[in-house]
Design an enzyme around this catalytic site. Structure first.
Site, PDB file in Angstrom:
ATOM      1  CG  HIS A 136      45.961  24.222 114.357  1.00 26.87           C
ATOM      2  ND1 HIS A 136      45.464  23.340 113.429  1.00 26.87           N
ATOM      3  CD2 HIS A 136      46.352  23.475 115.406  1.00 26.87           C
ATOM      4  CE1 HIS A 136      45.581  22.097 113.879  1.00 26.87           C
ATOM      5  NE2 HIS A 136      46.123  22.163 115.089  1.00 26.87           N
ATOM      6  CD  GLU A 183      41.424  25.977 106.758  1.00 31.36           C
ATOM      7  OE1 GLU A 183      41.593  27.056 107.361  1.00 31.36           O
ATOM      8  OE2 GLU A 183      41.442  24.865 107.329  1.00 31.36           O
ATOM      9  CG  HIS A 242      40.944  21.236 106.050  1.00 29.37           C
ATOM     10  ND1 HIS A 242      42.047  21.823 106.632  1.00 29.37           N
ATOM     11  CD2 HIS A 242      41.446  20.300 105.203  1.00 29.37           C
ATOM     12  CE1 HIS A 242      43.144  21.255 106.175  1.00 29.37           C
ATOM     13  NE2 HIS A 242      42.794  20.318 105.300  1.00 29.37           N
TER      14      HIS A 242
END
Length: 237
Positions: free
Chosen positions: A190, A70, A43
């Site tokens: 998450h 991401e 990410h």
């Protein structure tokens, strides 16, 4: 079983804290795949405080499983994804100063923007997943963007589960069931951890992939990376 994609951002954070190349991000990416992970997630953020844009390029020949990038689709991110052509791009509405992801997309408000970005990625053979809260309207909105998958933002579940409230899974079950009805593939991520991943997997229909970084790397400090990857794989069966 759901696939495990290991987010290696925290390895980059540790490396960057001292400069140099220890720990070696590319070696860790190779190792987690060797240990059994079915994917690698990164990410990158605009300030490159952990994953650098060059890391995304350097990982291309290293990741032979699924490569998931991401991020917030600003132009620089879009260009990076089009250059590296990962298996999947996960669109996340991060603010530039966000410490970590903290909300899913409003897929209704941002429908036209997400449609445009999704089309560009799909035309280049890249699967698109959209990060959403377990809100039925947002799941329906994701379908309208043309994305193939959604990724459920699981922080609320993890928090409630940690408090002993197993009913915190219910909005996620409803969102997963709707995704299945709509033909959307389902990912999640998450704050998923060894403590909650088995319960989550057992209750979420159609779960295809989980992306886990912070907890997995923290757990590996005590238990070892090879061991922890395989513990997740066992719980995801």
């Amino acid at each position: 079983m759901a696939k495990l994609s290991v987010n290696i951002n925290k390895i980059a954070t540790l490396r960057n804290s001292r400069g140099g190349n220890v720990p070696n991000l590319l070696q860790v990416a190779a190792d987690v795949q060797k240990f059994g992970a079915q994917g690698v997630t990164i990410h990158p953020r605009p300030d490159e405080r952990h994953i650098r844009y060059q890391d995304a390029r350097d990982l291309v020949p290293v990741v032979y499983t699924e490569y998931n990038i991401e991020g917030n689709p600003i132009r620089e991110f879009i260009d990076l994804v089009l250059e590296t052509k990962p298996t999947q791009v996960t669109l996340v509405p991060d603010a530039d100063d966000a410490i970590t992801s903290n909300a899913g997309w409003d897929t209704i408000k941002h429908k036209s923007f997400l449609q445009e970005v999704t089309q560009e990625f799909k035309q280049n053979g890249i699967r698109v997943s959209i990060f959403v809260d377990p809100d039925l309207a947002m799941v329906e909105g994701a379908l309208a963007t043309g994305a193939e998958r959604i990724e459920l933002y699981t922080e609320a579940f993890a928090h409630e589960y940690g408090l002993g409230n197993e009913k915190g899974i219910l909005p996620y079950v409803a969102a997963a069931e709707l995704a299945q009805q709509l033909g959307l593939g389902l990912n999640a991520g998450h704050d998923l951890s060894l403590d909650n991943i088995k319960f989550f997997k057992q209750n979420i229909p159609g779960l295809l992939e989980v992306s886990i970084g912070h907890a997995l790397i923290a757990e590996a400090l005590y238990l070892g990376l090879d061991n922890v990857v395989n513990m997740y794989l066992q719980k995801l069966k």
